[in-house]
Design a protein around this motif. Structure first.
Motif, PDB file in Angstrom:
ATOM      1  N   SER A 115       0.887  -1.258   0.070  1.00  0.00           N
ATOM      2  CA  SER A 115       0.073   0.055   0.047  1.00  0.00           C
ATOM      3  C   SER A 115       0.865   1.182   0.074  1.00  0.00           C
ATOM      4  CB  SER A 115      -0.945   0.131   1.369  1.00  0.00           C
ATOM      5  OG  SER A 115      -0.065   0.233   2.582  1.00  0.00           O
ATOM      6  N   GLU A 116       2.188   1.101   0.576  1.00  0.00           N
ATOM      7  CA  GLU A 116       2.965   2.276   0.700  1.00  0.00           C
ATOM      8  C   GLU A 116       4.029   2.486  -0.666  1.00  0.00           C
ATOM      9  OE1 GLU A 116       4.979   1.768   4.259  1.00  0.00           O
ATOM     10  OE2 GLU A 116       3.454   2.864   5.365  1.00  0.00           O
ATOM     11  N   ASP A 117       4.409   1.298  -1.011  1.00  0.00           N
ATOM     12  CA  ASP A 117       5.365   0.986  -1.784  1.00  0.00           C
ATOM     13  C   ASP A 117       4.720   1.015  -3.576  1.00  0.00           C
ATOM     14  OD1 ASP A 117       8.178   0.469  -2.995  1.00  0.00           O
ATOM     15  OD2 ASP A 117       7.254  -1.286  -3.642  1.00  0.00           O
ATOM     16  N   GLN A 118       3.516   0.536  -3.735  1.00  0.00           N
ATOM     17  CA  GLN A 118       2.558   0.638  -4.828  1.00  0.00           C
ATOM     18  C   GLN A 118       1.294   0.825  -4.797  1.00  0.00           C
ATOM     19  OE1 GLN A 118       4.210  -0.631  -7.849  1.00  0.00           O
ATOM     20  NE2 GLN A 118       6.236  -0.967  -7.088  1.00  0.00           N
ATOM     21  N   PRO A 119       1.141   2.269  -4.516  1.00  0.00           N
ATOM     22  CA  PRO A 119      -0.066   2.803  -3.885  1.00  0.00           C
ATOM     23  C   PRO A 119      -1.155   2.758  -5.086  1.00  0.00           C
ATOM     24  CG  PRO A 119       1.178   4.488  -4.259  1.00  0.00           C
ATOM     25  CD  PRO A 119       2.216   3.236  -4.291  1.00  0.00           C
ATOM     26  N   GLN A 120      -0.970   2.828  -6.078  1.00  0.00           N
ATOM     27  CA  GLN A 120      -2.007   2.588  -7.363  1.00  0.00           C
ATOM     28  C   GLN A 120      -2.288   1.198  -7.635  1.00  0.00           C
ATOM     29  OE1 GLN A 120      -1.587   5.792 -10.393  1.00  0.00           O
ATOM     30  NE2 GLN A 120       0.594   5.762  -9.793  1.00  0.00           N
ATOM     31  N   VAL A 121      -1.732   0.206  -7.043  1.00  0.00           N
ATOM     32  CA  VAL A 121      -2.167  -1.296  -7.362  1.00  0.00           C
ATOM     33  C   VAL A 121      -2.905  -1.778  -6.069  1.00  0.00           C
ATOM     34  CG1 VAL A 121      -1.207  -3.505  -7.736  1.00  0.00           C
ATOM     35  CG2 VAL A 121       0.154  -1.777  -8.583  1.00  0.00           C
ATOM     36  N   ALA A 277       6.313  -6.347 -10.360  1.00  0.00           N
ATOM     37  CA  ALA A 277       6.666  -5.195  -9.468  1.00  0.00           C
ATOM     38  C   ALA A 277       6.436  -5.565  -8.029  1.00  0.00           C
ATOM     39  CB  ALA A 277       5.939  -4.037  -9.985  1.00  0.00           C
ATOM     40  N   LEU A 278       4.975  -6.254  -7.814  1.00  0.00           N
ATOM     41  CA  LEU A 278       4.661  -6.500  -6.464  1.00  0.00           C
ATOM     42  C   LEU A 278       5.632  -7.748  -5.950  1.00  0.00           C
ATOM     43  CD1 LEU A 278       0.839  -6.896  -6.749  1.00  0.00           C
ATOM     44  CD2 LEU A 278       1.928  -4.947  -5.662  1.00  0.00           C
ATOM     45  N   ALA A 279       5.984  -8.554  -6.691  1.00  0.00           N
ATOM     46  CA  ALA A 279       6.914  -9.760  -6.354  1.00  0.00           C
ATOM     47  C   ALA A 279       8.264  -9.138  -5.787  1.00  0.00           C
ATOM     48  CB  ALA A 279       7.147 -10.808  -7.527  1.00  0.00           C
ATOM     49  N   GLU A 280       8.944  -8.311  -6.796  1.00  0.00           N
ATOM     50  CA  GLU A 280      10.184  -7.699  -6.743  1.00  0.00           C
ATOM     51  C   GLU A 280      10.021  -6.886  -5.291  1.00  0.00           C
ATOM     52  OE1 GLU A 280      11.194  -5.809 -10.237  1.00  0.00           O
ATOM     53  OE2 GLU A 280      11.818  -7.887 -11.186  1.00  0.00           O
ATOM     54  N   SER A 281       8.971  -6.285  -5.249  1.00  0.00           N
ATOM     55  CA  SER A 281       8.886  -5.283  -3.951  1.00  0.00           C
ATOM     56  C   SER A 281       8.901  -6.054  -2.812  1.00  0.00           C
ATOM     57  CB  SER A 281       7.911  -4.323  -4.294  1.00  0.00           C
ATOM     58  OG  SER A 281       7.478  -3.607  -2.979  1.00  0.00           O
TER      59      SER A 281
END
Length: 291
Positions: A115-121, A277-281
């Motif tokens: 929610s902080e790192d990928q807020p638009q997902v 992107a989610l997996a790497e994050s």
């Protein structure tokens, strides 16, 4: 004949959600808009795709079209991924499947991080056993999944999840730095018949200790409650640590055994634009938390 992506997206949402109202909530649309999109698709195809019952189900034609609709949406997501990578942003909704232990022990922290790192997902979580998780990923119900010990090279490694002994805090071995599985032979052993049982059998076999569970408990909460009550002991993976109450301890186990948790998109076909992107994050976040 003109078939478009919004029509296919509405059709899939109704099938997967089991109804028009639930699909509307999923898509962030009005129910009438979803109904209109599906009806317009049916008009283009000159045949009904859905039996409007409770729950909604596909007609024979709808069932034949379903995999092609999923493929079309996956292709559209690939186009979105290229554009998103070019723009340096990721957006959309990812449907993530995982087992109950992973859902309860690992995912809450990742959801907060994402929610902080990928807020638009937006990440929606589907919980099921290992067989269901693999099936959902394979047939497109889920865009991504946390798999346990998948084939090498599939997805992005999140964590090595070690198995631990779970004991009441007043157990004679509770203060030991390491518990040998042989030292638990006098305790009643509790087991939850899920994907971990094969590994727990292997732990016993490696130690030459008979695997003779006294109770089989399907629900993890019930299993934990029984250990709390002093009925017996069990083995859970490290990811379960956050689920245990303070009157239980999770201790390193001998023989040692672990499982690999991997976040992946489908083995065949394009991934949802945001999955990598989610997996790497997530992998980076979990690596930092272990430092």
């Amino acid at each position: 004949m003109t078939v478009n992506i919004p029509q296919l997206r509405a059709f899939l949402a109704v099938v997967e959600a089991g109804g028009f109202s639930a699909a509307a909530a999923e898509l962030g649309m009005s129910q009438s808009a979803v109904s209109h999109a599906v009806a317009s698709l049916e008009r283009e195809l000159t045949a009904p795709l859905l039996v409007r019952a409770a729950p909604v189900r596909t007609t024979a034609l709808g069932e034949r079209i379903l995999p092609h609709a999923r493929t079309a949406l996956s292709a559209a997501r690939s186009v979105e991924e290229i554009a998103a990578e070019a723009a340096g942003t990721m957006t959309g909704t990812v449907r993530l499947a995982c087992t109950p232990t992973v859902r309860q022990g690992l995912i809450p922290d990742l959801l907060h991080h994402w929610s902080e790192d990928q807020p638009q997902v937006t990440v929606r979580v589907f919980e099921g056993d290992s067989t269901e998780v693999a099936a959902w990923l394979g047939d497109g119900v889920a865009d991504a999944a946390v798999l346990i010990d998948p084939p090498p090279g599939l997805g992005i490694h999140l964590a090595e999840d070690h198995y631990r002994a779970v004991l009441p805090r007043d157990h004679p071995l509770a203060d030991e730095p390491l518990v040998d599985i042989g030292d638990l032979e006098d305790d009643q052993f509790l087991i939850s018949p899920n994907n971990c049982e094969a590994r727990i059998r292997t732990i016993h076999a490696q130690a030459g200790v008979p695997f003779t569970p006294a109770h089989r408990v399907r629900d993890l909460t019930t299993l934990v409650t029984m250990v709390q009550a002093g009925i017996g002991v069990t083995i859970l993976s490290e990811v379960s640590r956050s689920l245990l109450p303070p009157d239980l301890v999770l201790l390193p186990l001998k023989p040692e055994m672990s499982r690999h948790l991997v976040l992946t998109g489908p083995r065949e076909g394009p991934w949802h634009p945001a999955v990598r992107a989610l997996a790497e994050s997530a992998a980076a976040h979990l690596a930092r938390s272990q430092l």
